[in-house]
Design a protein around this motif. Structure first.
Motif, PDB file in Angstrom:
ATOM      1  N   PRO A 175     -14.667  -2.158  -3.571  1.00  0.00           N
ATOM      2  CA  PRO A 175     -14.540  -0.930  -2.766  1.00  0.00           C
ATOM      3  C   PRO A 175     -14.011  -1.185  -1.360  1.00  0.00           C
ATOM      4  CG  PRO A 175     -16.636  -0.956  -3.947  1.00  0.00           C
ATOM      5  CD  PRO A 175     -16.025  -2.313  -4.140  1.00  0.00           C
ATOM      6  N   SER A 176     -14.469  -2.258  -0.698  1.00  0.00           N
ATOM      7  CA  SER A 176     -14.028  -2.487   0.679  1.00  0.00           C
ATOM      8  C   SER A 176     -12.578  -2.940   0.734  1.00  0.00           C
ATOM      9  CB  SER A 176     -14.938  -3.518   1.359  1.00  0.00           C
ATOM     10  OG  SER A 176     -14.914  -4.750   0.668  1.00  0.00           O
ATOM     11  N   GLY A 177     -12.186  -3.871  -0.158  1.00  0.00           N
ATOM     12  CA  GLY A 177     -10.816  -4.348  -0.151  1.00  0.00           C
ATOM     13  C   GLY A 177      -9.816  -3.252  -0.478  1.00  0.00           C
ATOM     14  N   LEU A 178     -10.121  -2.454  -1.494  1.00  0.00           N
ATOM     15  CA  LEU A 178      -9.194  -1.394  -1.890  1.00  0.00           C
ATOM     16  C   LEU A 178      -9.150  -0.274  -0.856  1.00  0.00           C
ATOM     17  CD1 LEU A 178     -10.051  -1.265  -5.688  1.00  0.00           C
ATOM     18  CD2 LEU A 178      -7.888  -2.031  -4.687  1.00  0.00           C
ATOM     19  N   SER A 179     -10.305   0.047  -0.255  1.00  0.00           N
ATOM     20  CA  SER A 179     -10.319   1.077   0.787  1.00  0.00           C
ATOM     21  C   SER A 179      -9.504   0.635   1.986  1.00  0.00           C
ATOM     22  CB  SER A 179     -11.759   1.375   1.212  1.00  0.00           C
ATOM     23  OG  SER A 179     -12.502   1.907   0.145  1.00  0.00           O
ATOM     24  N   ALA A 180      -9.635  -0.654   2.350  1.00  0.00           N
ATOM     25  CA  ALA A 180      -8.847  -1.175   3.464  1.00  0.00           C
ATOM     26  C   ALA A 180      -7.363  -1.086   3.156  1.00  0.00           C
ATOM     27  CB  ALA A 180      -9.255  -2.617   3.759  1.00  0.00           C
ATOM     28  N   ALA A 181      -6.975  -1.450   1.940  1.00  0.00           N
ATOM     29  CA  ALA A 181      -5.563  -1.386   1.553  1.00  0.00           C
ATOM     30  C   ALA A 181      -5.040   0.039   1.637  1.00  0.00           C
ATOM     31  CB  ALA A 181      -5.390  -1.944   0.144  1.00  0.00           C
ATOM     32  N   CYS A 182      -5.825   0.978   1.134  1.00  0.00           N
ATOM     33  CA  CYS A 182      -5.396   2.383   1.177  1.00  0.00           C
ATOM     34  C   CYS A 182      -5.231   2.868   2.611  1.00  0.00           C
ATOM     35  CB  CYS A 182      -6.407   3.266   0.447  1.00  0.00           C
ATOM     36  SG  CYS A 182      -6.435   3.079  -1.355  1.00  0.00           S
ATOM     37  N   ARG A 183      -6.201   2.549   3.466  1.00  0.00           N
ATOM     38  CA  ARG A 183      -6.147   3.048   4.842  1.00  0.00           C
ATOM     39  C   ARG A 183      -4.982   2.427   5.617  1.00  0.00           C
ATOM     40  NH1 ARG A 183      -5.562   6.873   7.394  1.00  0.00           N
ATOM     41  NH2 ARG A 183      -6.346   7.082   9.525  1.00  0.00           N
ATOM     42  N   LEU A 184      -4.727   1.149   5.390  1.00  0.00           N
ATOM     43  CA  LEU A 184      -3.590   0.503   6.053  1.00  0.00           C
ATOM     44  C   LEU A 184      -2.273   1.190   5.680  1.00  0.00           C
ATOM     45  CD1 LEU A 184      -4.592  -3.245   5.664  1.00  0.00           C
ATOM     46  CD2 LEU A 184      -4.296  -2.034   7.837  1.00  0.00           C
ATOM     47  N   MET A 185      -2.108   1.488   4.392  1.00  0.00           N
ATOM     48  CA  MET A 185      -0.870   2.124   3.957  1.00  0.00           C
ATOM     49  C   MET A 185      -0.788   3.565   4.444  1.00  0.00           C
ATOM     50  SD  MET A 185       0.850  -0.232   2.552  1.00  0.00           S
ATOM     51  CE  MET A 185       2.201   0.750   1.917  1.00  0.00           C
ATOM     52  N   GLN A 186      -1.919   4.252   4.498  1.00  0.00           N
ATOM     53  CA  GLN A 186      -1.916   5.608   5.043  1.00  0.00           C
ATOM     54  C   GLN A 186      -1.437   5.599   6.493  1.00  0.00           C
ATOM     55  OE1 GLN A 186      -5.976   6.805   4.454  1.00  0.00           O
ATOM     56  NE2 GLN A 186      -5.570   7.812   2.497  1.00  0.00           N
ATOM     57  N   GLN A 187      -1.973   4.665   7.283  1.00  0.00           N
ATOM     58  CA  GLN A 187      -1.587   4.601   8.690  1.00  0.00           C
ATOM     59  C   GLN A 187      -0.112   4.224   8.837  1.00  0.00           C
ATOM     60  OE1 GLN A 187      -4.661   1.831  10.010  1.00  0.00           O
ATOM     61  NE2 GLN A 187      -5.679   3.489  11.114  1.00  0.00           N
ATOM     62  N   ALA A 188       0.348   3.295   8.000  1.00  0.00           N
ATOM     63  CA  ALA A 188       1.758   2.907   8.067  1.00  0.00           C
ATOM     64  C   ALA A 188       2.664   4.077   7.710  1.00  0.00           C
ATOM     65  CB  ALA A 188       2.019   1.734   7.130  1.00  0.00           C
ATOM     66  N   ASN A 189       2.277   4.829   6.679  1.00  0.00           N
ATOM     67  CA  ASN A 189       3.097   5.971   6.269  1.00  0.00           C
ATOM     68  C   ASN A 189       3.096   7.062   7.336  1.00  0.00           C
ATOM     69  OD1 ASN A 189       3.633   4.652   3.876  1.00  0.00           O
ATOM     70  ND2 ASN A 189       2.064   5.745   2.704  1.00  0.00           N
ATOM     71  N   GLU A 190       1.937   7.275   7.965  1.00  0.00           N
ATOM     72  CA  GLU A 190       1.858   8.279   9.030  1.00  0.00           C
ATOM     73  C   GLU A 190       2.759   7.896  10.203  1.00  0.00           C
ATOM     74  OE1 GLU A 190      -2.270   8.344   9.870  1.00  0.00           O
ATOM     75  OE2 GLU A 190      -2.820   9.367   7.999  1.00  0.00           O
ATOM     76  N   ALA A 191       2.837   6.587  10.477  1.00  0.00           N
ATOM     77  CA  ALA A 191       3.664   6.104  11.587  1.00  0.00           C
ATOM     78  C   ALA A 191       5.102   5.841  11.166  1.00  0.00           C
ATOM     79  CB  ALA A 191       3.057   4.824  12.167  1.00  0.00           C
ATOM     80  N   GLU A 192       5.414   6.100   9.896  1.00  0.00           N
ATOM     81  CA  GLU A 192       6.744   5.856   9.332  1.00  0.00           C
ATOM     82  C   GLU A 192       7.186   4.413   9.582  1.00  0.00           C
ATOM     83  OE1 GLU A 192       9.365   8.819  10.883  1.00  0.00           O
ATOM     84  OE2 GLU A 192       8.473  10.435   9.687  1.00  0.00           O
ATOM     85  N   ARG A 193       6.249   3.498   9.291  1.00  0.00           N
ATOM     86  CA  ARG A 193       6.528   2.073   9.438  1.00  0.00           C
ATOM     87  C   ARG A 193       6.378   1.401   8.080  1.00  0.00           C
ATOM     88  NH1 ARG A 193       3.154  -0.576  14.223  1.00  0.00           N
ATOM     89  NH2 ARG A 193       4.385  -2.339  13.456  1.00  0.00           N
TER      90      ARG A 193
END
Length: 325
Positions: free
Chosen positions: A21-39
Motif C-alpha cells: 500500500p505505501s509503495g503503490l500510493s507513493a508511486a500514484c501520488r508522484l505521478m499525479q503531481q508530475a501530471n499536474e505540473a506537466e512534467r
C-alpha cells in the motif's frame, strides 16, 4: 554495498522497492503531481511477489480517509471496498471457555469501525477488505498514471556510491543453486538506478536493515517494537456469515499462565464478502517463555467457543504469518 559484477542498467527518476500500500500510493501520488505540473517523471516499482498482492497478508479493517485523499473518486474507479463495517464487538477472553464483552462506552474511539473513529462519522464506516485486492487495484491505478511495475523481481541490495549516496538497487540474480553456485541458467540481476529510491519493504526488510546499520538511522532512537501476526482465511456456511461484523479481543490464550504463557497481543475476526471470514492472532515479540509457540497458541485460540461458532463447518483456504512493526 553493490557488487562488481557487470550488469545491465536502467535509469529512472524514482525507484520504489515493494508494491504494498505505501509503495503503490507513493508511486500514484508522484505521478499525479508530475501530471499536474506537466512534467515528465519516470517511476518504477519492483515487487518480489509473482504478482502484486501475492505477499500481502493483512486481513484488514480499512479506514478510507487516506484513499479518499489520493483518489477522491475511488468508488467510481471500482476500488475493492465492498463490505462496510456494520457491527463492532470487543471481548476479553478470560479462559478457554469464558469471554467478557466490553460495553461500547468503554471501548476506545480508535477501536470503533462502524464509522470513522477520527470524526465519529457513523455515515462513513470503515471497510472489511482484502489488502491484496486493494494493492492489485492500486497497481492498476499506478500503471494508468504511467508507473512501471515489475513483479517477480526482488531487490537484492542497494547501490551506494563512494560518497555514501544511495543510487538505486540491484535486482536478485536468477539461476542460483541452493549452495550459492551459478547454474547453467544463471543471469545476473539488473541495476535500477534512480535519483531517489524509496524502500517500502515492510517490517524488517533485509535492505532496510542494512541501511539502518550503515547510516546509523536508529542512533538515539527508541528500539523498534515488533510482533508476529498470523492470519487465516476461511470459507464459512452462508447461514453463519454476517458481512461487516468485526470482532477484536485479547486475553486467553496468551495470558494462560497454566500453559506457560504470560504474553501480550490480541486477536481479530472479520466477516468479509463472498462468505469469507478472516481470523488472526498478533503476539508481541517480547514474551519470555522460550517454549511458547505463537502458532500453536493461535490454533488453540480458534477452539474458544466465541470464535469456534464463526468457523465451525467452514474450511480454511489460506494461511500466512509475518512480522509486524
Amino acid at each position: 554495498m553493490a557488487s562488481q559484477i557487470e550488469r545491465e542498467s536502467m535509469n529512472f527518476d524514482v525507484v520504489i522497492v515493494g508494491a504494498g500500500p505505501s509503495g503503490l500510493s507513493a508511486a500514484c501520488r508522484l505521478m499525479q503531481q508530475a501530471n499536474e505540473a506537466e512534467r515528465e517523471l519516470s517511476v518504477c516499482v519492483v515487487e518480489k511477489g509473482s504478482e502484486v498482492g501475492a505477499h500481502i497478508l493483512s486481513g484488514a479493517v480499512f479506514e478510507p480517509r487516506a484513499l479518499s485523499e489520493l483518489f477522491p473518486d475511488w468508488a467510481e474507479r471500482g476500488a475493492p471496498l465492498n463490505t462496510p463495517v456494520l457491527r463492532d464487538e470487543l471481548y476479553l477472553l478470560k479462559d478457554a471457555d469464558k469471554a467478557q464483552k466490553l460495553p461500547n462506552a468503554l471501548v476506545p474511539k480508535s477501536m470503533h469501525n462502524a464509522g470513522h473513529a477520527s470524526s465519529n462519522d457513523t455515515d462513513n464506516p470503515n471497510y472489511v477488505i482484502s489488502a491484496g485486492n486493494l494493492c492489485r487495484w492500486l497497481a492498476e491505478q499506478a500503471e494508468g498514471l504511467g508507473v512501471e511495475i515489475f513483479p517477480g523481481f526482488a531487490a537484492q541490495e542497494a547501490i551506494v556510491d563512494d560518497e555514501g549516496i544511495v543510487r538505486g538497487i540491484i535486482t536478485g540474480d536468477m539461476g542460483v543453486a541452493a549452495d550459492g553456485s551459478e547454474t547453467a541458467n544463471y543471469m545476473p540481476g539488473m541495476e535500477l538506478r534512480a535519483k531517489y529510491t524509496l524502500f517500502c519493504e515492510g517490517a524488517r526488510g533485509h535492505i532496510g536493515k542494512r541501511l539502518i546499520s550503515r547510516f546509523d538511522l536508529d542512533a538515539n532512537r527508541d528500539p523498534q517494537h515488533y510482533a508476529i501476526g498470523f492470519k487465516e482465511l476461511w470459507d464459512v456456511p452462508a447461514e453463519q456469515h454476517e458481512p461487516g461484523l468485526v470482532l477484536h479481543g485479547s486475553g486467553w490464550p496468551l495470558n494462560d499462565k497454566d500453559h506457560g504463557g504470560d504474553s501480550h497481543g490480541g486477536w481479530f475476526l472479520y466477516h468479509g464478502d463472498n462468505q469469507q471470514v478472516m481470523v488472526g492472532l498478533i503476539v508481541d515479540l517480547a514474551y519470555r517463555n522460550p517454549y511458547l509457540s505463537p502458532f500453536d497458541e493461535f490454533q488453540r485460540m480458534k477452539h474458544h467457543p466465541l470464535l469456534k461458532r464463526h468457523l465451525e463447518g467452514g474450511k480454511r483456504v489460506a494461511y500466512g504469518a509475518r512480522a509486524i512493526t
